[in-house]
Write an enzyme that holds these catalytic residues in place. Structure first.
Site, PDB file in Angstrom:
ATOM      1  N   ARG A 176      -8.822  -0.735  -3.094  1.00 30.16           N
ATOM      2  CA  ARG A 176      -8.584   0.064  -2.590  1.00 30.16           C
ATOM      3  C   ARG A 176      -8.432   0.493  -1.003  1.00 30.16           C
ATOM      4  O   ARG A 176      -6.937   1.233  -0.318  1.00 30.16           O
ATOM      5  CB  ARG A 176      -8.664   1.609  -2.895  1.00 30.16           C
ATOM      6  CG  ARG A 176      -8.512   1.728  -4.330  1.00 30.16           C
ATOM      7  CD  ARG A 176      -9.215   2.484  -5.265  1.00 30.16           C
ATOM      8  NE  ARG A 176      -8.378   3.920  -5.037  1.00 30.16           N
ATOM      9  CZ  ARG A 176      -9.300   5.070  -5.377  1.00 30.16           C
ATOM     10  NH1 ARG A 176      -9.914   5.068  -5.976  1.00 30.16           N
ATOM     11  NH2 ARG A 176      -7.949   6.366  -4.751  1.00 30.16           N
ATOM     12  N   CYS A 234     -14.178   9.422   0.208  1.00 30.74           N
ATOM     13  CA  CYS A 234     -13.208   8.540  -1.538  1.00 30.74           C
ATOM     14  C   CYS A 234     -11.893   8.998  -1.290  1.00 30.74           C
ATOM     15  O   CYS A 234     -11.013   9.138  -0.131  1.00 30.74           O
ATOM     16  CB  CYS A 234     -14.669   8.344  -2.158  1.00 30.74           C
ATOM     17  SG  CYS A 234     -14.488   9.690  -2.591  1.00 30.74           S
TER      18      CYS A 234
END
Length: 300
Positions: A176, A234
């Protein structure tokens, strides 16, 4: 301030009758079976905490997928869980404390002094031979008074400048960070200047945290030093709390970017870097005006 308690330590507290509020925070991104798993079996006396509705406000593009709730909303939830002023709280999940760390951080931020993560979570509790119980637990309503601001945070504007002598850690999975896949947020990649530091590397195969010395070595290799200003993000501010717990175990302090990449990537004015380097590809100026090594590119 101690962060972790192991299964044996928790059992000793319970056997001694020491006041302990147990919070079961089973939640994993993309799944909705946390409550049903809790009902099937949990640590005796544990109260279920629903992360999306009790540890977050409604998703908003300008604030991210899991904005922090107001103090009033969080206090209402904490009282519903049976917490009183002065209580010791132990939070756990069944995913290496990745979800439980959210309530740990929020309670610490709200001024609760005695709050722990059960190291290894429910799996460690079961492995120690301790019993579980089924069904729902509805405690007496507590009277805790919560505040705000005891833990450091940064906002979207600060995240844009958090590089150079500062260090911004991206706690998401490496793919990611690199922009190879993005299952939920509108753009793939990372905040320019951020360093990839997947949260999963903080724990062992059984979901317990690495020893403090190993965590310290890990973060030092990522550039964290004794005088570093560190911030963590995050996807939506959940697993970043786990990173902050791991940093504290290692002896470092860090700020949370609550909106995280879900907030950042929803603002079209924010650039997004892709690749395995913090900044741009060769030939594109980095923050100091010099070109950085190839390996990343930036998408507006």
């Amino acid at each position: 301030m101690a962060i972790l308690i192991d299964a044996a330590g928790l059992q000793r507290r319970l056997d001694a009758g020491e006041r302990t509020v147990l919070l079961d925070v089973r939640w994993v991104l993309g799944r909705t079976d946390g409550h049903s798993e809790y009902v099937a079996g949990h640590i005796p006396g544990a109260v279920f905490v629903d992360l999306p509705s009790e540890l977050a406000d409604h998703a908003q593009p300008s604030l991210g997928r899991h904005p922090l709730p107001s103090v009033a909303r969080f206090q209402e939830a904490a009282r519903r869980w049976g917490i009183n002023d002065g209580d010791t709280v132990v939070a756990y999940d069944n995913s290496g404390s990745m979800a439980a760390a959210r309530v740990w951080w929020m309670l610490r931020n709200a001024g609760v002094a005695s709050v722990y993560l059960l190291d290894g979570g429910l799996a460690a509790w079961r492995a120690a031979g301790n019993r579980v119980e089924a069904g729902e637990v509805t405690p007496d309503v507590g009277q805790v008074t919560l505040g705000d601001g005891a833990m450091a945070t940064i906002g979207e504007g600060e995240a844009a400048q958090w590089h150079g002598e500062r260090l911004l850690l991206d706690a998401r999975a490496g793919e990611r960070y690199r922009g190879e896949v993005e299952p939920i947020d509108p753009r793939a990649g990372h905040i320019p200047g951020a360093v990839s530091a997947p949260t999963t590397a903080n724990v062992t195969a059984d979901g317990t945290f690495l020893p403090a010395a190993e965590l310290r070595e890990r973060f030092e290799e990522l550039g964290v030093g004794a005088s570093s200003e560190v911030a963590v993000y995050c996807g939506s501010g959940v697993t970043a709390a786990h990173q902050i717990a791991a940093l504290e175990i290692a002896g470092f302090e860090a700020a949370l970017f609550p909106g995280s990449f879900s907030q950042w990537s929803n603002n079209d004015a924010n650039p997004v870097a892709v690749g395995d380097r913090p900044f741009e590809a060769e030939g594109v100026a980095g923050p100091s005006g010099t070109s950085s090594a190839a390996g990343s590119s930036v998408k507006a």
